[in-house]
Design an enzyme around this catalytic site. Structure first.
Site, PDB file in Angstrom:
ATOM      1  N   GLU A  61       2.900  -5.512  11.624  1.00  0.00           N
ATOM      2  CA  GLU A  61       2.506  -6.067  12.807  1.00  0.00           C
ATOM      3  C   GLU A  61       1.179  -6.445  12.228  1.00  0.00           C
ATOM      4  O   GLU A  61       0.162  -4.679  12.484  1.00  0.00           O
ATOM      5  CB  GLU A  61       2.701  -5.708  14.816  1.00  0.00           C
ATOM      6  N   ARG A 101       9.810   8.621   9.091  1.00  0.00           N
ATOM      7  CA  ARG A 101       9.092   7.765   8.831  1.00  0.00           C
ATOM      8  C   ARG A 101       7.678   9.258   7.981  1.00  0.00           C
ATOM      9  O   ARG A 101       8.450  10.013   8.399  1.00  0.00           O
ATOM     10  CB  ARG A 101       7.524   7.761  10.246  1.00  0.00           C
ATOM     11  N   LYS A 116      -1.389   3.943  13.921  1.00  0.00           N
ATOM     12  CA  LYS A 116      -2.475   2.798  14.004  1.00  0.00           C
ATOM     13  C   LYS A 116      -3.625   2.863  15.072  1.00  0.00           C
ATOM     14  O   LYS A 116      -4.506   2.860  15.105  1.00  0.00           O
ATOM     15  CB  LYS A 116      -1.966   1.606  14.230  1.00  0.00           C
TER      16      LYS A 116
HETATM   17  P1  ATP Z   1       2.402   0.076  15.591  1.00  0.00           P
HETATM   18  O1  ATP Z   1       3.664  -0.205  15.827  1.00  0.00           O
HETATM   19  O2  ATP Z   1       1.788   1.085  17.003  1.00  0.00           O
HETATM   20  O3  ATP Z   1       1.780  -1.431  15.549  1.00  0.00           O
HETATM   21  P2  ATP Z   1       3.874   0.932  13.016  1.00  0.00           P
HETATM   22  O4  ATP Z   1       3.354   1.683  11.998  1.00  0.00           O
HETATM   23  O5  ATP Z   1       4.233   0.750  13.470  1.00  0.00           O
HETATM   24  O6  ATP Z   1       2.721   0.729  14.362  1.00  0.00           O
HETATM   25  P3  ATP Z   1       4.287  -1.360  11.665  1.00  0.00           P
HETATM   26  O7  ATP Z   1       3.094  -2.720  11.607  1.00  0.00           O
HETATM   27  O8  ATP Z   1       5.045  -2.061  13.204  1.00  0.00           O
HETATM   28  O9  ATP Z   1       2.951  -0.328  12.048  1.00  0.00           O
HETATM   29  O10 ATP Z   1       4.617  -0.629  10.631  1.00  0.00           O
HETATM   30  C1  ATP Z   1       5.361  -1.859   9.633  1.00  0.00           C
HETATM   31  C2  ATP Z   1       6.469  -1.144   9.256  1.00  0.00           C
HETATM   32  O11 ATP Z   1       5.684  -0.540   8.044  1.00  0.00           O
HETATM   33  C3  ATP Z   1       6.804  -0.848   9.729  1.00  0.00           C
HETATM   34  O12 ATP Z   1       8.611  -1.652   8.903  1.00  0.00           O
HETATM   35  C4  ATP Z   1       7.524   0.122  10.197  1.00  0.00           C
HETATM   36  O13 ATP Z   1       8.741   1.159  10.473  1.00  0.00           O
HETATM   37  C5  ATP Z   1       6.729   0.799   8.771  1.00  0.00           C
HETATM   38  N1  ATP Z   1       6.361   2.266   8.426  1.00  0.00           N
HETATM   39  C6  ATP Z   1       4.901   2.386  10.059  1.00  0.00           C
HETATM   40  N2  ATP Z   1       4.049   3.801   9.725  1.00  0.00           N
HETATM   41  C7  ATP Z   1       5.013   4.117   9.119  1.00  0.00           C
HETATM   42  C8  ATP Z   1       5.646   5.156   8.284  1.00  0.00           C
HETATM   43  N3  ATP Z   1       4.493   6.535   8.899  1.00  0.00           N
HETATM   44  N4  ATP Z   1       6.403   5.933   7.635  1.00  0.00           N
HETATM   45  C9  ATP Z   1       6.606   5.023   6.894  1.00  0.00           C
HETATM   46  N5  ATP Z   1       7.378   3.807   7.355  1.00  0.00           N
HETATM   47  C10 ATP Z   1       5.790   3.020   8.291  1.00  0.00           C
END
Ligand code: ATP
Ligand code: MG
Length: 574
Positions: free
Chosen positions: A42, A269, A279
């Site tokens: 996102e 994660r 974030k």
């Molecule tokens: P938010 O949902 O708060 O915006 P997010 O970290 O989930 O934050 P996304 O942009 O939705 O952000 O994440 C993009 C991809 O990265 C998703 O598929 C998510 O599963 C993966 N991702 C995010 N954080 C991690 C992490 N700490 N370890 C592994 N994969 C991650």
């Protein structure tokens, strides 16, 4: 279909894991002809090292199985999304070494299709417009032990639902006044299935779709459709979404989208010690000035790691080493640093730099004389060759390599002790001058003229080898040394009433404004990486100019992980 396996790197691989097993089985069963994965950020912030784990996983799976990986902006929430983030994401993924080719997509480009599918669900009696307030929706949803309660809007006719949904789209209702919900099961044991919200009203322009929409789809509705539209075969996400998987499948099944359906697979994660990864928190650190920006070298963002000088190969190596698992855990940040050292040890040229210089005068060396000594550019890589360093009567040495009085186990410069000046001579300290505060201001010594090159003719040993630079032949530089951003391994480890911010490390940045470096370093390009002997690995910061080079310390040389790893069993190490 036959598997096509392409070696992903020169580093030893941990081999198979549960995701690769699923993919192999699917291919063997003929379920898919091509493996298609996606990385769906996102655009509401900069990518961090957790995202890097997901990026490496999705892109390397595609490479290994001869398929492809899409980069898709999951841009369904316009209020937090910005063009700046979109550009940063592309830069970061490319820098990590991955290429999405033609396959760059925006979820917002599918809004019309998603809308049409929502109407289809309404027509099938599987979605309804609900006028409850967000609080009412929450209250009626029930708990883990109690079923939810259907509201009166659940009984609306198809005609009324269609009419209201179209008027929602036409902008007739204010934000928050109505939502579209899936009509599933208010008594489901899985709360996600209790008539989840599919669309909400939000009169806000969108960074990619402009002002075309005032209703926006929710993640749980949008994501499976995005995957289905793009023909994603394996939709890999983090464990929090495990309980959402039935909903993911429900939308795809109810809409009778073409087979084979994408399969959601969850993995753990990445969490790292001494680091926050959300974030929202990273944004707070930036907005409130705790760091200098998203690319501050102390940040776990990819932009921060890049600025710090971490090579992308090290991030890929780290992702491979930690592998994928089904259980959440916290990875020791020292394992990451270990991977950084492993790459830099092979690739970074060695240089001399003195961070906190103090003058060493060689009293038995003629004024005006210059001798040139050859030193290896990288002992790990003979092809890297040698370079010449001048040696003169006055040298810079590190202040912490000098003491007026020795401590136990201190083998460096103190009166009467002999040390090696790397590649040059053995020198015996004769006198240490200090100021009123006891700080060393100058040191005097004598070389053994027979020890040219740094070896004593009689083979006698010295316990310390120091780096040095000839006064007048160096260039002054600013060197920035970093410690962890947080003072505790778990930033959330705080007493009641305190927050993670109270664990910020006040000493995370130390600046050495008057360092001396080899003159050629003034010409180094931004991002170039070196080992400053005995001090660590350093990279040229974007603030650098030839008049005033600026270096970031990437990591020190001390490999704490090597020690930790010895105490772990092989399985715990991966
Ligand atoms: P938010 O949902 O708060 O915006 P997010 O970290 O989930 O934050 P996304 O942009 O939705 O952000 O994440 C993009 C991809 O990265 C998703 O598929 C998510 O599963 C993966 N991702 C995010 N954080 C991690 C992490 N700490 N370890 C592994 N994969 C991650
Ligand atoms: Mg997310």
């Amino acid at each position: 279909m036959a598997e096509r396996s392409v070696p992903i790197s020169q580093f030893p691989s941990e081999g198979s894991d549960f995701i690769r097993e699923i993919i192999r089985a699917d291919l063997a069963a003929g379920k898919h002809r091509t493996v298609i994965t996606r990385f769906p950020p996102e655009p509401n912030g900069y990518l961090h090292i957790g995202h890097a784990k997901a990026i490496c996983l999705n892109f390397t799976l595609a490479q290994e199985f001869g398929g492809r990986c899409h980069l898709r902006y999951d841009d369904t929430n316009p209020t937090k999304e910005e063009q700046e983030y979109i550009e940063a994401i592309e830069r970061d993924v490319r820098w990590l070494g991955f290429d999405w080719g033609q396959h760059l997509y925006f979820a917002s480009d599918y809004f019309e299709q998603m809308y049409q599918w929502a109407e289809q669900l309404i027509l099938k009696g599987q979605a309804y417009v609900c006028d409850c307030t967000p609080d009412e929706v929450r209250e009626k949803r029930g708990t883990l032990t109690e079923p939810g309660i259907p509201c009166e809007h659940r009984q609306r006719s198809v005609e009324e639902n269609l009419n209201l949904f179209r008027r929602m789209r036409a902008g007739e209702f204010p934000d928050g006044s109505r939502v579209l919900r899936a009509k599933i099961d208010m008594a489901s044991g899985n709360i996600n299935m209790r008539d989840p919200v599919m669309y909400r009203i939000l009169h806000a322009p969108h960074p990619h779709a402009g002002d075309a929409w005032c209703i926006y789809p929710m993640y749980d509705y949008a994501h499976p459709l995005e995957d289905a539209i793009e023909g994603i075969t394996h939709s890999i996400c983090t464990l929090e979404f495990e309980d959402h998987r039935p909903l993911y499948d429900w939308f795809i099944d109810q809409l009778e989208l073409p087979e084979p359906h994408p399969q959601q697979i969850e993995f753990a994660r990445l969490n790292l010690t001494y680091t926050v990864m959300s974030k929202r928190r990273l944004l707070e650190l930036v907005q409130e000035g705790f760091v200098r920006g998203w690319d501050d070298p102390r940040m776990p963002t990819i932009a921060g790691l890049r600025r710090r000088g971490v090579p992308p190969e090290a991030i890929r190596l780290f992702a491979e080493r930690i592998g994928v698992a089904k259980r959440n855990s916290v990875v020791d940040v020292q394992l990451f640093e270990h991977c950084v050292r492993e790459v830099l040890n092979r690739t970074a040229p060695r240089r001399f730099a003195v961070l906190d210089p103090v003058k060493l005068v060689i009293t038995n060396y003629p004024e005006g004389q210059v001798e040139w000594f050859s030193v290896p550019n990288n002992p790990e890589d003979p092809a890297a060759g040698q370079r010449q360093l001048p040696f003169t009567r006055e040298l810079w040495v590190e202040r912490e390599d000098v003491r007026a009085y020795p401590l136990p186990k201190y083998f460096r410069l103190y009166p009467g002790n002999e040390v090696r000046l790397r590649g040059a001579y053995l020198v015996t300290c004769r006198e240490v001058l200090t100021d009123d505060t006891g700080q060393v201001v100058e040191v005097r010594g004598e070389i053994d003229p027979q020890s040219r090159g740094g070896q004593a003719p009689d083979g006698r040993r010295v316990k310390a080898t120091l780096h040095w630079l000839a006064v007048g032949h160096g260039v002054e530089a600013e060197v920035r040394l970093y410690d962890y951003l947080f003072a505790k391994p778990d930033p959330d480890d705080v007493p009641a009433g305190r927050t993670w911010r109270d664990n910020l490390n006040p000493n995370s940045l130390t600046v050495r404004p008057h360092a001396q470096v080899e003159p050629a370093l003034a010409q180094a390009a931004v991002g170039e990486r070196f080992q400053f002997e005995r001090l660590g690995y350093f990279a040229v910061d974007p603030d650098s100019t030839p008049q005033r080079p600026v270096f970031n310390r990437i990591v020190t040389l001390k490999d704490e992980w090597a020690k930790v790893a010895k105490t772990l069993t092989p399985s715990a190490r991966s």
